[in-house]
Design a protein around this motif. Structure first.
Motif, PDB file in Angstrom:
ATOM      1  N   TYR A 110      43.148 -10.781  23.239  1.00  0.00           N
ATOM      2  CA  TYR A 110      43.444 -11.510  22.215  1.00  0.00           C
ATOM      3  C   TYR A 110      42.307 -11.751  21.280  1.00  0.00           C
ATOM      4  CZ  TYR A 110      48.216 -12.367  24.084  1.00  0.00           C
ATOM      5  OH  TYR A 110      49.394 -12.220  24.469  1.00  0.00           O
ATOM      6  N   LYS A 111      41.173 -11.758  21.880  1.00  0.00           N
ATOM      7  CA  LYS A 111      39.867 -12.136  21.246  1.00  0.00           C
ATOM      8  C   LYS A 111      39.446 -13.379  20.643  1.00  0.00           C
ATOM      9  CE  LYS A 111      39.713  -7.116  20.276  1.00  0.00           C
ATOM     10  NZ  LYS A 111      39.693  -6.054  19.426  1.00  0.00           N
ATOM     11  N   ARG A 112      40.258 -14.443  20.820  1.00  0.00           N
ATOM     12  CA  ARG A 112      40.019 -15.669  20.378  1.00  0.00           C
ATOM     13  C   ARG A 112      38.761 -16.168  21.034  1.00  0.00           C
ATOM     14  NH1 ARG A 112      41.601 -21.300  21.474  1.00  0.00           N
ATOM     15  NH2 ARG A 112      42.523 -20.649  23.158  1.00  0.00           N
ATOM     16  N   CYS A 113      38.038 -17.016  20.058  1.00  0.00           N
ATOM     17  CA  CYS A 113      36.707 -17.301  20.314  1.00  0.00           C
ATOM     18  C   CYS A 113      36.309 -18.675  20.419  1.00  0.00           C
ATOM     19  CB  CYS A 113      35.530 -16.580  19.673  1.00  0.00           C
ATOM     20  SG  CYS A 113      35.631 -14.889  19.844  1.00  0.00           S
ATOM     21  N   LYS A 114      35.468 -19.274  21.199  1.00  0.00           N
ATOM     22  CA  LYS A 114      34.945 -20.624  20.948  1.00  0.00           C
ATOM     23  C   LYS A 114      33.439 -20.473  21.394  1.00  0.00           C
ATOM     24  CE  LYS A 114      38.636 -23.450  23.217  1.00  0.00           C
ATOM     25  NZ  LYS A 114      38.686 -24.552  24.153  1.00  0.00           N
ATOM     26  N   PRO A 115      32.640 -21.328  20.834  1.00  0.00           N
ATOM     27  CA  PRO A 115      31.208 -21.493  20.758  1.00  0.00           C
ATOM     28  C   PRO A 115      30.638 -21.627  22.308  1.00  0.00           C
ATOM     29  CG  PRO A 115      31.795 -23.587  19.714  1.00  0.00           C
ATOM     30  CD  PRO A 115      32.938 -22.660  19.835  1.00  0.00           C
ATOM     31  N   LEU A 116      29.646 -21.091  22.644  1.00  0.00           N
ATOM     32  CA  LEU A 116      28.830 -21.372  23.947  1.00  0.00           C
ATOM     33  C   LEU A 116      27.511 -21.386  23.389  1.00  0.00           C
ATOM     34  CD1 LEU A 116      28.235 -21.489  26.821  1.00  0.00           C
ATOM     35  CD2 LEU A 116      28.251 -18.947  26.848  1.00  0.00           C
ATOM     36  N   TRP A 117      26.970 -22.434  23.664  1.00  0.00           N
ATOM     37  CA  TRP A 117      25.335 -22.735  23.437  1.00  0.00           C
ATOM     38  C   TRP A 117      24.508 -22.744  24.542  1.00  0.00           C
ATOM     39  CZ3 TRP A 117      24.766 -24.909  17.913  1.00  0.00           C
ATOM     40  CH2 TRP A 117      23.465 -24.814  17.695  1.00  0.00           C
ATOM     41  N   PRO A 118      23.961 -21.757  24.885  1.00  0.00           N
ATOM     42  CA  PRO A 118      23.006 -21.561  26.252  1.00  0.00           C
ATOM     43  C   PRO A 118      21.751 -22.555  26.006  1.00  0.00           C
ATOM     44  CG  PRO A 118      23.686 -19.349  25.310  1.00  0.00           C
ATOM     45  CD  PRO A 118      24.063 -20.393  24.228  1.00  0.00           C
ATOM     46  N   GLY A 119      21.523 -22.762  27.269  1.00  0.00           N
ATOM     47  CA  GLY A 119      19.942 -23.365  27.348  1.00  0.00           C
ATOM     48  C   GLY A 119      18.997 -22.188  27.392  1.00  0.00           C
ATOM     49  N   VAL A 120      17.681 -22.651  27.387  1.00  0.00           N
ATOM     50  CA  VAL A 120      16.498 -21.793  27.751  1.00  0.00           C
ATOM     51  C   VAL A 120      15.668 -22.425  28.456  1.00  0.00           C
ATOM     52  CG1 VAL A 120      14.876 -20.056  26.682  1.00  0.00           C
ATOM     53  CG2 VAL A 120      16.842 -20.320  25.446  1.00  0.00           C
ATOM     54  N   ALA A 121      15.151 -21.778  29.600  1.00  0.00           N
ATOM     55  CA  ALA A 121      14.127 -22.492  30.561  1.00  0.00           C
ATOM     56  C   ALA A 121      12.821 -21.761  30.132  1.00  0.00           C
ATOM     57  CB  ALA A 121      14.565 -22.235  31.942  1.00  0.00           C
ATOM     58  N   GLN A 122      11.708 -22.446  29.944  1.00  0.00           N
ATOM     59  CA  GLN A 122      10.717 -21.867  29.236  1.00  0.00           C
ATOM     60  C   GLN A 122       9.740 -21.796  30.543  1.00  0.00           C
ATOM     61  OE1 GLN A 122       9.639 -25.527  26.627  1.00  0.00           O
ATOM     62  NE2 GLN A 122      10.140 -24.295  24.869  1.00  0.00           N
ATOM     63  N   LEU A 123       9.811 -20.463  31.004  1.00  0.00           N
ATOM     64  CA  LEU A 123       8.727 -19.930  31.919  1.00  0.00           C
ATOM     65  C   LEU A 123       7.816 -19.414  31.437  1.00  0.00           C
ATOM     66  CD1 LEU A 123      11.632 -18.000  34.266  1.00  0.00           C
ATOM     67  CD2 LEU A 123      10.808 -20.204  34.385  1.00  0.00           C
ATOM     68  N   PRO A 124       6.710 -19.381  32.163  1.00  0.00           N
ATOM     69  CA  PRO A 124       5.409 -18.798  31.816  1.00  0.00           C
ATOM     70  C   PRO A 124       5.445 -17.258  30.940  1.00  0.00           C
ATOM     71  CG  PRO A 124       4.903 -19.429  34.001  1.00  0.00           C
ATOM     72  CD  PRO A 124       6.562 -19.561  33.614  1.00  0.00           C
ATOM     73  N   GLY A 125       5.065 -17.273  29.959  1.00  0.00           N
ATOM     74  CA  GLY A 125       5.381 -16.019  29.246  1.00  0.00           C
ATOM     75  C   GLY A 125       6.816 -15.330  28.896  1.00  0.00           C
ATOM     76  N   GLN A 126       7.631 -16.271  29.188  1.00  0.00           N
ATOM     77  CA  GLN A 126       9.266 -15.751  28.588  1.00  0.00           C
ATOM     78  C   GLN A 126       9.987 -16.958  28.737  1.00  0.00           C
ATOM     79  OE1 GLN A 126      10.986 -13.135  31.413  1.00  0.00           O
ATOM     80  NE2 GLN A 126       9.870 -14.266  33.277  1.00  0.00           N
ATOM     81  N   GLY A 127      11.142 -16.680  28.197  1.00  0.00           N
ATOM     82  CA  GLY A 127      12.242 -17.585  28.173  1.00  0.00           C
ATOM     83  C   GLY A 127      13.448 -17.092  29.234  1.00  0.00           C
ATOM     84  N   HIS A 128      13.947 -18.057  29.913  1.00  0.00           N
ATOM     85  CA  HIS A 128      15.196 -17.646  30.816  1.00  0.00           C
ATOM     86  C   HIS A 128      16.391 -18.359  30.323  1.00  0.00           C
ATOM     87  CE1 HIS A 128      16.970 -16.081  34.699  1.00  0.00           C
ATOM     88  NE2 HIS A 128      17.664 -17.236  34.276  1.00  0.00           N
ATOM     89  N   VAL A 129      17.383 -17.552  29.968  1.00  0.00           N
ATOM     90  CA  VAL A 129      18.508 -18.038  29.367  1.00  0.00           C
ATOM     91  C   VAL A 129      19.591 -18.338  30.415  1.00  0.00           C
ATOM     92  CG1 VAL A 129      20.699 -17.631  28.064  1.00  0.00           C
ATOM     93  CG2 VAL A 129      18.550 -17.040  27.287  1.00  0.00           C
ATOM     94  N   PHE A 130      20.098 -19.658  30.423  1.00  0.00           N
ATOM     95  CA  PHE A 130      21.210 -19.972  31.325  1.00  0.00           C
ATOM     96  C   PHE A 130      22.387 -20.633  30.511  1.00  0.00           C
ATOM     97  CE2 PHE A 130      18.335 -23.812  30.773  1.00  0.00           C
ATOM     98  CZ  PHE A 130      19.324 -25.068  30.693  1.00  0.00           C
ATOM     99  N   VAL A 131      23.599 -20.218  31.091  1.00  0.00           N
ATOM    100  CA  VAL A 131      24.899 -20.742  30.494  1.00  0.00           C
ATOM    101  C   VAL A 131      25.392 -21.901  31.018  1.00  0.00           C
ATOM    102  CG1 VAL A 131      25.356 -18.413  29.601  1.00  0.00           C
ATOM    103  CG2 VAL A 131      26.060 -19.170  31.861  1.00  0.00           C
ATOM    104  N   GLN A 132      25.265 -22.268  32.343  1.00  0.00           N
ATOM    105  CA  GLN A 132      25.919 -23.452  33.011  1.00  0.00           C
ATOM    106  C   GLN A 132      24.833 -24.391  33.312  1.00  0.00           C
ATOM    107  OE1 GLN A 132      28.974 -23.736  32.611  1.00  0.00           O
ATOM    108  NE2 GLN A 132      29.265 -25.500  33.617  1.00  0.00           N
TER     109      GLN A 132
END
Length: 290
Positions: A110-132
């Motif tokens: 069906y392809k109906r969408c809702k927005p999901l706005w992830p968070g980003v953990a700021q690790l040394p040298g990179q960011g780690h995305v988390f969804v929950q």
């Protein structure tokens, strides 16, 4: 659609995946399946698919796999689909997604969408995305201590067992943090994008996963008894009202741990280091909800 799947997820999950794919193919959906080869590979596959103009990339797995795929889709117009094959499937429950093959196939079709706005953990040298969620302290120690074989054998029961063990074995070093510039200290912290934790259990009632920002849950009392009481209150929906538990709204969280002994997890996967902080991703992702 491109379906990204971790081949080490186990035979039972592979069988569940193919049931969904068979239903999609029967309805004329063209599918490509890509198997991940290493940590972070799902992000690379999703990013490449988005560059090539894919409408949808589907993460077949748990919240950790979903987060990897989401990382590759941030800042693009490609939608995220989910085939929930994890132990807890918290994000799927957060958005009310089906976990049955025909329901999953219908959702993706069906392809109906809702927005999901992830968070980003700021690790040394990179960011780690988390969804929950991102957990520090006791929460991180539980995830780190769970044995993969036990998890495969008894599912969420492995986390219950490890929580009981850590309530006695963990020494509860304090977590130092600031939420939007205000300092706090806690025995354990969960930074949550959604309302739910560990499955269908209520943790942060005011969370809005489609908006930037977080609910920061502080477990202020260290020790075995507070940890066990929190564990008992979770399935009853009473955890946000437990004594010693505070829930704060925030948009920027920073951490410090001089002793370096704070374990951290994001979406059920152990992180290699304590993040410097947590911020919202640069933009939301379109999540397929049917």
């Amino acid at each position: 659609m491109l379906v990204i799947f971790n081949p080490v997820a186990g035979r039972r999950r592979a069988t569940a995946l193919w049931r969904v794919l068979d239903l999609l193919v029967e309805n004329g959906v063209k599918i490509e399946v890509a198997e991940t080869q290493h940590a972070g590979h799902a992000t690379d596959l999703a990013r490449q698919a988005a560059r090539e103009g894919a409408f949808m990339v589907v993460a077949a797995g748990g919240d950790g796999t979903i987060a990897e795929v989401a990382n590759g889709l941030i800042g693009t117009d490609t939608a995220l689909g989910i085939i929930p094959l994890g132990t807890a499937n918290v994000l799927a429950k957060e958005y009310g997604l089906s976990t049955h093959p025909r329901g999953i196939a219908n959702t993706l079709a069906y392809k109906r969408c809702k927005p999901l706005w992830p968070g980003v953990a700021q690790l040394p040298g990179q960011g780690h995305v988390f969804v929950q969620m991102l957990g520090l302290g006791f929460d991180g120690a539980v995830v780190k201590g769970v044995r993969p074989l036990l998890k495969r054998a008894i599912g969420k029961g492995a986390y219950v067992w490890q929580s009981v063990w850590e309530s006695v074995a963990y020494d509860f070093p304090p977590v130092q943090l600031s939420v939007d510039g205000v300092t706090h200290q806690a025995a354990s912290v969960v930074v949550s994008k959604g309302r739910l934790y560990g499955g269908p259990y209520l943790l942060a009632p005011l969370a809005q996963p489609g908006q930037p920002g977080f609910q920061v849950v502080l477990f202020e009392k260290p020790g075995t008894l507070p940890a066990l009481l929190s564990g008992a209150a979770l399935p009853l929906g009473l955890l946000p009202r437990c004594p010693g538990v505070r829930v704060l709204a925030g948009s920027h969280v920073e951490f410090s741990a001089p002793n370096g002994r704070i374990s951290t997890q994001a979406d059920g996967d152990t992180l290699p280091a304590l993040p410097r902080g947590v911020v919202s991703a640069q933009a939301p992702i379109s999540l397929i909800v049917g």
